[in-house]
Write a protein that holds these residues in place. Structure first.
Motif, PDB file in Angstrom:
ATOM      1  N   MET A  38       6.297 -13.487  16.389  1.00  0.00           N
ATOM      2  CA  MET A  38       6.686 -13.193  14.996  1.00  0.00           C
ATOM      3  C   MET A  38       5.558 -13.713  14.297  1.00  0.00           C
ATOM      4  SD  MET A  38      10.789 -13.739  14.805  1.00  0.00           S
ATOM      5  CE  MET A  38      11.766 -13.928  16.397  1.00  0.00           C
ATOM      6  N   LEU A  39       5.240 -14.782  14.534  1.00  0.00           N
ATOM      7  CA  LEU A  39       4.002 -15.453  13.358  1.00  0.00           C
ATOM      8  C   LEU A  39       2.855 -14.648  13.740  1.00  0.00           C
ATOM      9  CD1 LEU A  39       3.009 -17.649  11.777  1.00  0.00           C
ATOM     10  CD2 LEU A  39       2.280 -19.083  13.828  1.00  0.00           C
ATOM     11  N   ALA A  40       2.461 -14.046  14.975  1.00  0.00           N
ATOM     12  CA  ALA A  40       1.292 -13.361  15.006  1.00  0.00           C
ATOM     13  C   ALA A  40       1.601 -12.062  14.237  1.00  0.00           C
ATOM     14  CB  ALA A  40       0.998 -12.974  16.589  1.00  0.00           C
ATOM     15  N   LEU A  41       2.890 -11.491  14.404  1.00  0.00           N
ATOM     16  CA  LEU A  41       2.895 -10.257  13.510  1.00  0.00           C
ATOM     17  C   LEU A  41       3.128 -10.552  11.909  1.00  0.00           C
ATOM     18  CD1 LEU A  41       4.054  -7.289  13.636  1.00  0.00           C
ATOM     19  CD2 LEU A  41       6.407  -8.195  13.603  1.00  0.00           C
ATOM     20  N   VAL A  42       3.267 -11.431  11.634  1.00  0.00           N
ATOM     21  CA  VAL A  42       3.459 -11.929  10.163  1.00  0.00           C
ATOM     22  C   VAL A  42       1.765 -12.059   9.595  1.00  0.00           C
ATOM     23  CG1 VAL A  42       3.937 -13.424   8.277  1.00  0.00           C
ATOM     24  CG2 VAL A  42       5.712 -12.530   9.910  1.00  0.00           C
ATOM     25  N   LEU A  43       1.289 -12.569  10.376  1.00  0.00           N
ATOM     26  CA  LEU A  43      -0.223 -13.014  10.115  1.00  0.00           C
ATOM     27  C   LEU A  43      -1.139 -11.570  10.399  1.00  0.00           C
ATOM     28  CD1 LEU A  43      -0.992 -16.278  11.920  1.00  0.00           C
ATOM     29  CD2 LEU A  43      -0.698 -16.045   9.420  1.00  0.00           C
ATOM     30  N   ILE A  44      -0.732 -10.769  11.368  1.00  0.00           N
ATOM     31  CA  ILE A  44      -1.620  -9.366  11.423  1.00  0.00           C
ATOM     32  C   ILE A  44      -1.296  -8.673  10.279  1.00  0.00           C
ATOM     33  CG2 ILE A  44      -1.819  -7.365  13.052  1.00  0.00           C
ATOM     34  CD1 ILE A  44      -1.307  -9.469  15.441  1.00  0.00           C
ATOM     35  N   MET A  45      -0.030  -8.405   9.990  1.00  0.00           N
ATOM     36  CA  MET A  45       0.410  -7.446   8.961  1.00  0.00           C
ATOM     37  C   MET A  45       0.253  -7.812   7.809  1.00  0.00           C
ATOM     38  SD  MET A  45       4.106  -5.788  10.287  1.00  0.00           S
ATOM     39  CE  MET A  45       4.238  -4.576   8.987  1.00  0.00           C
ATOM     40  N   GLY A  46       0.077  -9.229   7.391  1.00  0.00           N
ATOM     41  CA  GLY A  46      -0.229  -9.747   6.045  1.00  0.00           C
ATOM     42  C   GLY A  46      -1.897  -9.423   6.012  1.00  0.00           C
ATOM     43  N   ASN A  47      -2.745  -9.785   6.827  1.00  0.00           N
ATOM     44  CA  ASN A  47      -4.112  -9.514   6.959  1.00  0.00           C
ATOM     45  C   ASN A  47      -4.631  -7.910   6.722  1.00  0.00           C
ATOM     46  OD1 ASN A  47      -5.308 -11.875   7.186  1.00  0.00           O
ATOM     47  ND2 ASN A  47      -5.321 -12.108   9.199  1.00  0.00           N
ATOM     48  N   GLY A  48      -3.568  -7.156   7.369  1.00  0.00           N
ATOM     49  CA  GLY A  48      -3.916  -5.646   7.117  1.00  0.00           C
ATOM     50  C   GLY A  48      -3.578  -5.267   5.770  1.00  0.00           C
ATOM     51  N   PHE A  49      -2.581  -5.795   5.120  1.00  0.00           N
ATOM     52  CA  PHE A  49      -2.335  -5.312   3.655  1.00  0.00           C
ATOM     53  C   PHE A  49      -3.134  -5.771   2.892  1.00  0.00           C
ATOM     54  CE2 PHE A  49       2.221  -4.681   5.134  1.00  0.00           C
ATOM     55  CZ  PHE A  49       2.207  -3.167   5.003  1.00  0.00           C
ATOM     56  N   LYS A  50      -3.781  -7.095   3.122  1.00  0.00           N
ATOM     57  CA  LYS A  50      -4.604  -7.939   2.277  1.00  0.00           C
ATOM     58  C   LYS A  50      -6.154  -7.131   2.315  1.00  0.00           C
ATOM     59  CE  LYS A  50      -6.614 -11.612   3.368  1.00  0.00           C
ATOM     60  NZ  LYS A  50      -6.841 -13.313   3.615  1.00  0.00           N
ATOM     61  N   THR A  51      -6.447  -6.731   3.306  1.00  0.00           N
ATOM     62  CA  THR A  51      -7.735  -5.963   3.700  1.00  0.00           C
ATOM     63  C   THR A  51      -7.591  -4.392   3.027  1.00  0.00           C
ATOM     64  OG1 THR A  51      -8.142  -6.627   5.739  1.00  0.00           O
ATOM     65  CG2 THR A  51      -9.128  -4.784   5.369  1.00  0.00           C
ATOM     66  N   LYS A  52      -6.541  -4.085   3.112  1.00  0.00           N
ATOM     67  CA  LYS A  52      -6.089  -2.572   2.467  1.00  0.00           C
ATOM     68  C   LYS A  52      -6.304  -2.791   0.874  1.00  0.00           C
ATOM     69  CE  LYS A  52      -2.986   1.423   2.233  1.00  0.00           C
ATOM     70  NZ  LYS A  52      -1.736   1.922   2.809  1.00  0.00           N
ATOM     71  N   LYS A  53      -5.735  -3.870   0.268  1.00  0.00           N
ATOM     72  CA  LYS A  53      -5.788  -4.113  -1.198  1.00  0.00           C
ATOM     73  C   LYS A  53      -7.268  -4.086  -1.469  1.00  0.00           C
ATOM     74  CE  LYS A  53      -4.073  -7.365  -4.920  1.00  0.00           C
ATOM     75  NZ  LYS A  53      -3.723  -8.662  -5.157  1.00  0.00           N
ATOM     76  N   LYS A  54      -7.775  -5.014  -0.624  1.00  0.00           N
ATOM     77  CA  LYS A  54      -9.458  -5.308  -1.022  1.00  0.00           C
ATOM     78  C   LYS A  54     -10.247  -4.054  -1.079  1.00  0.00           C
ATOM     79  CE  LYS A  54     -12.922  -8.163   0.546  1.00  0.00           C
ATOM     80  NZ  LYS A  54     -13.408  -9.294   1.744  1.00  0.00           N
ATOM     81  N   MET A  55     -10.084  -3.214   0.062  1.00  0.00           N
ATOM     82  CA  MET A  55     -10.714  -1.933   0.119  1.00  0.00           C
ATOM     83  C   MET A  55     -10.317  -0.883  -1.019  1.00  0.00           C
ATOM     84  SD  MET A  55     -10.944  -1.250   4.230  1.00  0.00           S
ATOM     85  CE  MET A  55     -12.137  -0.205   4.156  1.00  0.00           C
ATOM     86  N   ARG A  56      -9.171  -0.981  -1.296  1.00  0.00           N
ATOM     87  CA  ARG A  56      -8.703  -0.045  -2.553  1.00  0.00           C
ATOM     88  C   ARG A  56      -9.216  -0.661  -3.912  1.00  0.00           C
ATOM     89  NH1 ARG A  56      -2.787   0.241  -2.346  1.00  0.00           N
ATOM     90  NH2 ARG A  56      -3.244   1.724  -0.888  1.00  0.00           N
ATOM     91  N   GLU A  57      -9.332  -2.087  -4.073  1.00  0.00           N
ATOM     92  CA  GLU A  57      -9.944  -2.441  -5.432  1.00  0.00           C
ATOM     93  C   GLU A  57     -11.782  -2.198  -5.369  1.00  0.00           C
ATOM     94  OE1 GLU A  57      -8.886  -6.564  -5.096  1.00  0.00           O
ATOM     95  OE2 GLU A  57      -6.920  -6.068  -5.902  1.00  0.00           O
ATOM     96  N   GLN A  58     -12.086  -1.863  -3.986  1.00  0.00           N
ATOM     97  CA  GLN A  58     -13.736  -1.737  -3.986  1.00  0.00           C
ATOM     98  C   GLN A  58     -13.772  -0.303  -4.178  1.00  0.00           C
ATOM     99  OE1 GLN A  58     -14.936  -3.821  -0.506  1.00  0.00           O
ATOM    100  NE2 GLN A  58     -14.901  -5.765  -1.373  1.00  0.00           N
ATOM    101  N   GLY A  59     -12.901   0.617  -4.032  1.00  0.00           N
ATOM    102  CA  GLY A  59     -12.994   1.876  -4.297  1.00  0.00           C
ATOM    103  C   GLY A  59     -13.374   2.621  -2.799  1.00  0.00           C
ATOM    104  N   LEU A  60     -12.915   1.982  -1.619  1.00  0.00           N
ATOM    105  CA  LEU A  60     -13.620   2.350  -0.441  1.00  0.00           C
ATOM    106  C   LEU A  60     -12.393   3.205   0.206  1.00  0.00           C
ATOM    107  CD1 LEU A  60     -15.097  -0.815   0.898  1.00  0.00           C
ATOM    108  CD2 LEU A  60     -16.222   1.284   0.155  1.00  0.00           C
ATOM    109  N   LEU A  61     -11.028   3.272  -0.366  1.00  0.00           N
ATOM    110  CA  LEU A  61     -10.201   3.848   0.056  1.00  0.00           C
ATOM    111  C   LEU A  61      -9.702   5.308  -0.707  1.00  0.00           C
ATOM    112  CD1 LEU A  61      -7.239   1.394   1.346  1.00  0.00           C
ATOM    113  CD2 LEU A  61      -8.848   2.697   2.738  1.00  0.00           C
TER     114      LEU A  61
END
Length: 61
Positions: A38-61
């Motif tokens: 469960m901890l791994a799932l939360v960390l993985i999904m959190g990093n995925g959403f954080k990466t998506k937000k960062k890429m969206r802000e940079q205009g890469l998505l």
């Protein structure tokens, strides 16, 4: 295939593996493995959403 963001494929496969780990932990009745999964799932999904937000802000998505 050209527009695939492979980092998100990796994040999603890792999240699925963590979910499978939860199911296996339930099957073997191991609370510690379930908590780790469960901890791994939360960390993985959190990093995925954080990466998506960062890429969206940079205009890469």
């Amino acid at each position: 295939m050209k527009n695939i963001k492979w980092i998100f494929v990796i994040y999603s496969l890792a999240a699925v593996a963590a979910m499978c780990g939860i199911g296996i932990a339930v099957g073997i009745r191991s609370i510690s493995v379930a908590l780790i999964s469960m901890l791994a799932l939360v960390l993985i999904m959190g990093n995925g959403f954080k990466t998506k937000k960062k890429m969206r802000e940079q205009g890469l998505l």
